[in-house]
Design a protein around this motif. Structure first.
Motif, PDB file in Angstrom:
ATOM      1  N   GLU A 155     -18.960  86.859  67.526  1.00  0.00           N
ATOM      2  CA  GLU A 155     -17.493  86.814  67.610  1.00  0.00           C
ATOM      3  C   GLU A 155     -17.034  86.399  69.015  1.00  0.00           C
ATOM      4  OE1 GLU A 155     -15.678  90.532  66.509  1.00  0.00           O
ATOM      5  OE2 GLU A 155     -13.690  89.741  67.014  1.00  0.00           O
ATOM      6  N   ARG A 156     -17.646  87.010  70.019  1.00  0.00           N
ATOM      7  CA  ARG A 156     -17.267  86.699  71.400  1.00  0.00           C
ATOM      8  C   ARG A 156     -17.656  85.257  71.759  1.00  0.00           C
ATOM      9  NH1 ARG A 156     -19.044  89.850  76.883  1.00  0.00           N
ATOM     10  NH2 ARG A 156     -17.554  88.753  78.196  1.00  0.00           N
ATOM     11  N   THR A 157     -18.810  84.819  71.253  1.00  0.00           N
ATOM     12  CA  THR A 157     -19.259  83.443  71.501  1.00  0.00           C
ATOM     13  C   THR A 157     -18.267  82.450  70.896  1.00  0.00           C
ATOM     14  OG1 THR A 157     -21.567  84.137  71.545  1.00  0.00           O
ATOM     15  CG2 THR A 157     -21.170  81.813  71.089  1.00  0.00           C
ATOM     16  N   THR A 158     -17.863  82.699  69.643  1.00  0.00           N
ATOM     17  CA  THR A 158     -16.910  81.801  68.973  1.00  0.00           C
ATOM     18  C   THR A 158     -15.588  81.761  69.745  1.00  0.00           C
ATOM     19  OG1 THR A 158     -17.949  82.128  66.843  1.00  0.00           O
ATOM     20  CG2 THR A 158     -15.652  81.418  66.802  1.00  0.00           C
ATOM     21  N   ASN A 159     -15.117  82.900  70.191  1.00  0.00           N
ATOM     22  CA  ASN A 159     -13.871  82.930  70.976  1.00  0.00           C
ATOM     23  C   ASN A 159     -13.997  82.083  72.243  1.00  0.00           C
ATOM     24  OD1 ASN A 159     -12.605  84.572  69.182  1.00  0.00           O
ATOM     25  ND2 ASN A 159     -13.047  86.477  70.296  1.00  0.00           N
ATOM     26  N   GLU A 160     -15.094  82.276  72.973  1.00  0.00           N
ATOM     27  CA  GLU A 160     -15.304  81.525  74.217  1.00  0.00           C
ATOM     28  C   GLU A 160     -15.402  80.027  73.951  1.00  0.00           C
ATOM     29  OE1 GLU A 160     -15.763  82.414  77.552  1.00  0.00           O
ATOM     30  OE2 GLU A 160     -15.077  84.426  77.043  1.00  0.00           O
ATOM     31  N   MET A 161     -16.171  79.671  72.910  1.00  0.00           N
ATOM     32  CA  MET A 161     -16.381  78.248  72.612  1.00  0.00           C
ATOM     33  C   MET A 161     -15.064  77.575  72.246  1.00  0.00           C
ATOM     34  SD  MET A 161     -19.479  77.317  73.118  1.00  0.00           S
ATOM     35  CE  MET A 161     -19.730  75.785  72.235  1.00  0.00           C
ATOM     36  N   LEU A 162     -14.315  78.157  71.315  1.00  0.00           N
ATOM     37  CA  LEU A 162     -13.084  77.507  70.846  1.00  0.00           C
ATOM     38  C   LEU A 162     -12.043  77.477  71.957  1.00  0.00           C
ATOM     39  CD1 LEU A 162     -12.906  78.790  67.157  1.00  0.00           C
ATOM     40  CD2 LEU A 162     -13.736  76.578  67.992  1.00  0.00           C
ATOM     41  N   GLN A 163     -11.918  78.565  72.666  1.00  0.00           N
ATOM     42  CA  GLN A 163     -10.936  78.640  73.759  1.00  0.00           C
ATOM     43  C   GLN A 163     -11.216  77.579  74.831  1.00  0.00           C
ATOM     44  OE1 GLN A 163     -10.672  82.684  75.173  1.00  0.00           O
ATOM     45  NE2 GLN A 163      -9.602  81.998  77.015  1.00  0.00           N
ATOM     46  N   ASN A 164     -12.479  77.456  75.250  1.00  0.00           N
ATOM     47  CA  ASN A 164     -12.793  76.498  76.317  1.00  0.00           C
ATOM     48  C   ASN A 164     -12.796  75.060  75.842  1.00  0.00           C
ATOM     49  OD1 ASN A 164     -13.349  77.965  78.906  1.00  0.00           O
ATOM     50  ND2 ASN A 164     -14.584  79.166  77.504  1.00  0.00           N
ATOM     51  N   LEU A 165     -13.238  74.806  74.609  1.00  0.00           N
ATOM     52  CA  LEU A 165     -13.239  73.433  74.106  1.00  0.00           C
ATOM     53  C   LEU A 165     -11.818  72.942  73.841  1.00  0.00           C
ATOM     54  CD1 LEU A 165     -16.360  73.393  71.725  1.00  0.00           C
ATOM     55  CD2 LEU A 165     -16.129  72.338  73.972  1.00  0.00           C
ATOM     56  N   ARG A 166     -10.918  73.865  73.492  1.00  0.00           N
ATOM     57  CA  ARG A 166      -9.500  73.477  73.284  1.00  0.00           C
ATOM     58  C   ARG A 166      -8.884  72.951  74.567  1.00  0.00           C
ATOM     59  NH1 ARG A 166      -8.636  78.242  69.486  1.00  0.00           N
ATOM     60  NH2 ARG A 166      -8.463  77.228  67.450  1.00  0.00           N
ATOM     61  N   LYS A 167      -9.342  73.512  75.719  1.00  0.00           N
ATOM     62  CA  LYS A 167      -8.813  73.066  77.026  1.00  0.00           C
ATOM     63  C   LYS A 167      -9.198  71.616  77.251  1.00  0.00           C
ATOM     64  CE  LYS A 167      -9.230  77.565  79.224  1.00  0.00           C
ATOM     65  NZ  LYS A 167     -10.202  78.329  80.008  1.00  0.00           N
TER      66      LYS A 167
END
Ligand code: AKB
Length: 313
Positions: free
Chosen positions: A301-313
């Motif tokens: 869950e934490r990995t998915t949050n980090e990945m999507l949040q940073n890739l959206r930037k």
């Protein structure tokens, strides 16, 4: 005395983040990045860089002497899927670069080495669940054979010549700064990129293929914690099992749909399926926990949050 550090393979998925982290920690000037080709702009702008083929001993020795290098992180390797296509090139790169660095340490030209191993050292006859540190290891891939041989040589150089070489068996690594290339676990990075760009992803592994995985921040922290540990604590001089999470393509897809409900995954397994089928589904990392205090921090869950949040930037 100032300890200069050379990172070989600094432009790859792990090398880039290792370079940034070490430069933040120790200052840019003493962290020398090197690779066979130049990396992205951010990396190239962040400090000293040398074009270097790690299979060329003389070139490596020259860089080590010029920068007065004390520690080497050897991150250059050909990964599992590409190595199946080019077995001799993979063997040449993965083994000769390691011998070159081990021999520099044997000749006292450097004093400490990090070399990455992989869950690929295990094979189809290895117990798949909670795979122990010491167990049957009969790797069936070119990459796995090179990593298992590398582990044996690391332990040999430590026992025979006192070389301070340290290693970890990385699981599949998930990160957003630099794409992986040529691995079997690469799907777990590609899926996040495609979820954002196309809302759909075709997985080259079957829906139920469980593999051990780790978020890059955990992997970098593990690497530095092992390298900073008191040598007396390091009882394993081949390579340590480390673990964070295990999941299937359908589980990572499910975690993405929490944030992108329209995301869809389809499955078209290819030759990488056989590689994945030969690897463990989960790893017992109790030796690393006991010897140098390893603990993972990122779950799916934490990995998915980090990945999507940073890739959206
Ligand atoms: C690969 O898939 O080849 C690598 C690994 C598990 O070592 N990511």
């Amino acid at each position: 005395m100032q300890k200069n550090i050379l990172i070989i393979g600094a432009c790859g998925q792990i090398g880039t983040e290792l370079t940034f982290t070490l430069r933040e920690k120790h200052g840019s000037d003493i962290i020398i990045a090197s690779d066979i080709r130049e990396g992205n702009e951010n990396l190239m702008d962040s400090g000293p860089f040398e074009l270097l083929d790690a299979t060329d001993y003389d070139a490596l020795e020259e860089v080590v002497a010029y920068y007065e290098i004390d520690e080497v992180y050897l991150m250059a390797a050909m990964l599992s899927a590409t190595a199946e296509k080019f077995p001799m090139r993979a063997w040449n790169l993965n083994m000769n670069s390691l011998f070159n660095v081990l021999n520099l340490a044997k000749e006292k030209k450097i004093s400490k080495i990090f070399w990455p191993s992989s869950i690929a050292v295990f094979g189809p006859n290895t117990p798949r669940d909670n795979t122990p540190q010491n167990t049957i290891m009969e790797p069936s891939t070119v990459y796995g054979i090179s990593k298992q041989s590398g582990e044996r040589w690391c332990e040999y150089y430590h026992n025979k010549f006192g070389v301070d070489v340290r290693s970890i068996r990385y699981p599949g690594l998930i990160s957003w700064k630099t794409m992986p290339g040529g691995g079997t676990t690469d799907y777990a990075v590609e899926i996040y990129h495609k979820a954002l760009s196309d809302k759909t992803y075709t997985s080259f592994l079957r829906t139920d293929t469980t593999l051990p995985m780790m978020f890059m921040d955990d992997a970098i922290r593990a690497t530095l914690e092992l390298m900073e540990s008191d040598p007396d604590k390091i009882k394993v001089r081949s390579a340590y099992n480390i673990a964070a999470m295990s999941f299937t393509p359908s589980e990572v897809a499910e975690s993405i749909t929490v944030q992108i409900p329209e995301f869809e995954i389809t499955y078209e397994p290819d030759s990488r399926q056989a590689i994945a089928d030969s690897w463990p589904s989960s790893i017992d990392d109790s030796e690393a926990r006991k010897d140098w205090g390893w603990r993972s921090e990122f779950d799916l869950e934490r990995t998915t949050n980090e990945m999507l949040q940073n890739l959206r930037k």
